[in-house]
Design a protein around this motif. Structure first.
Motif, short mmCIF file in Angstrom:
data_model
loop_
_atom_site.label_atom_id
_atom_site.label_comp_id
_atom_site.label_asym_id
_atom_site.label_seq_id
_atom_site.Cartn_x
_atom_site.Cartn_y
_atom_site.Cartn_z
N LYS A 144 0.97 -1.24 0.10
CA LYS A 144 0.09 -0.15 0.13
C LYS A 144 0.83 1.17 -0.02
O LYS A 144 0.73 2.24 -0.58
CB LYS A 144 -0.78 -0.06 1.22
CG LYS A 144 -2.10 -1.09 1.34
CD LYS A 144 -2.82 -0.98 2.83
CE LYS A 144 -3.77 -1.88 2.62
NZ LYS A 144 -4.99 -1.60 1.69
N ARG A 145 1.89 1.23 0.86
CA ARG A 145 2.71 2.53 0.90
C ARG A 145 3.64 2.66 -0.36
O ARG A 145 3.77 4.12 -0.80
CB ARG A 145 3.79 2.17 2.03
CG ARG A 145 3.13 2.69 3.41
CD ARG A 145 4.14 2.81 4.46
NE ARG A 145 4.81 1.47 5.03
CZ ARG A 145 4.06 0.47 5.78
NH1 ARG A 145 2.96 0.91 6.44
NH2 ARG A 145 4.83 -0.54 6.30
N ILE A 146 3.98 1.44 -0.84
CA ILE A 146 4.81 1.46 -2.28
C ILE A 146 4.18 2.22 -3.41
O ILE A 146 4.45 3.18 -4.10
CB ILE A 146 5.47 0.37 -2.64
CG1 ILE A 146 6.52 -0.24 -1.70
CG2 ILE A 146 6.00 0.24 -4.08
CD1 ILE A 146 6.77 -1.61 -1.72
N ILE A 147 2.71 1.72 -3.35
CA ILE A 147 1.90 2.53 -4.19
C ILE A 147 1.48 3.75 -4.19
O ILE A 147 1.59 4.67 -4.90
CB ILE A 147 0.58 1.18 -4.51
CG1 ILE A 147 0.88 0.09 -5.19
CG2 ILE A 147 -0.54 2.08 -5.34
CD1 ILE A 147 -0.19 -0.83 -4.90
N ALA A 148 1.25 3.91 -2.94
CA ALA A 148 0.88 5.48 -2.54
C ALA A 148 2.02 6.41 -2.59
O ALA A 148 1.54 7.81 -3.17
CB ALA A 148 0.46 5.39 -1.05
N SER A 149 3.43 6.04 -2.68
CA SER A 149 4.32 7.11 -2.70
C SER A 149 4.85 6.89 -4.11
O SER A 149 5.69 7.73 -4.57
CB SER A 149 5.61 6.88 -2.09
OG SER A 149 6.01 5.38 -2.14
N PHE A 150 4.22 6.24 -5.00
CA PHE A 150 4.83 6.27 -6.57
C PHE A 150 4.46 7.35 -7.43
O PHE A 150 3.37 7.87 -7.36
CB PHE A 150 4.21 4.99 -7.26
CG PHE A 150 4.54 4.95 -8.74
CD1 PHE A 150 6.01 4.29 -9.09
CD2 PHE A 150 3.61 5.36 -9.91
CE1 PHE A 150 6.57 4.42 -10.05
CE2 PHE A 150 4.02 5.19 -10.95
CZ PHE A 150 5.56 4.94 -11.40
N THR A 151 5.61 7.93 -7.95
CA THR A 151 5.26 8.81 -9.00
C THR A 151 6.02 8.65 -10.36
O THR A 151 7.21 7.83 -10.03
CB THR A 151 5.76 10.19 -8.71
OG1 THR A 151 7.10 10.48 -8.67
CG2 THR A 151 5.07 10.73 -7.18
#
Length: 148
Positions: A135-142
């Motif tokens: 969840k954190r990896i996806i949320a912080s992706f740009t």
């Protein structure tokens, strides 16, 4: 000679996942797929492959499991763990996530009849996957993370 070794119950194994993304109307979309057995939402992922870098292995999984092709970047976005369940055992897996910028979405692919594929926003993808670190990896992706 090379000795094949059996995994013990506590051995950690490694997988590579593809965070498949595209830009639609100036918004980042991520592709999530269902697992074959439990139909939970996940990213395409699989085991290391002979003579493939982790990013190449992630791209192979994106094709086999989601019918997506594109540019895989050799930049690990993060790591998450989960418990892999087979018919006979459960064991820990550490999964390294690699970005794949999708350039083609195919209507037929190897696991098309076994999985669903869905394009969603980053926040929706984060809400649908179960593992907190994922969840954190996806949320912080740009997408800026992969530009050179």
């Amino acid at each position: 000679p090379l000795k094949l070794r059996r995994f013990g119950k506590t051995d950690v194994r490694t997988q590579f996942a593809a965070l498949c993304y595209r830009i639609r109307n100036d918004r980042v979309e991520v592709c999530i797929i269902t697992t074959r057995r439990t139909k939970r939402w996940i990213l395409p992922k699989g085991w290391p492959m002979h003579k493939q870098t982790p990013a190449q292995a992630a791209a192979t999984e994106a094709w086999e499991e989601a019918g997506l092709t594109g540019k895989a970047y050799d930049r690990c976005l993060g790591v998450y763990t989960y418990q892999k369940q087979t018919k006979t055992e459960t064991f820990p897996v550490i999964t390294l996530v690699y970005p794949v910028k999708v350039t083609a979405v195919h209507s037929d692919w190897p696991e098309a009849h076994q999985r669903r594929r869905k394009w969603v926003s980053l926040s929706k993808a984060g809400a649908k996957v179960h593992e907190p670190e994922l969840k954190r990896i996806i949320a912080s992706f740009t997408p800026d993370m992969v530009r050179h």
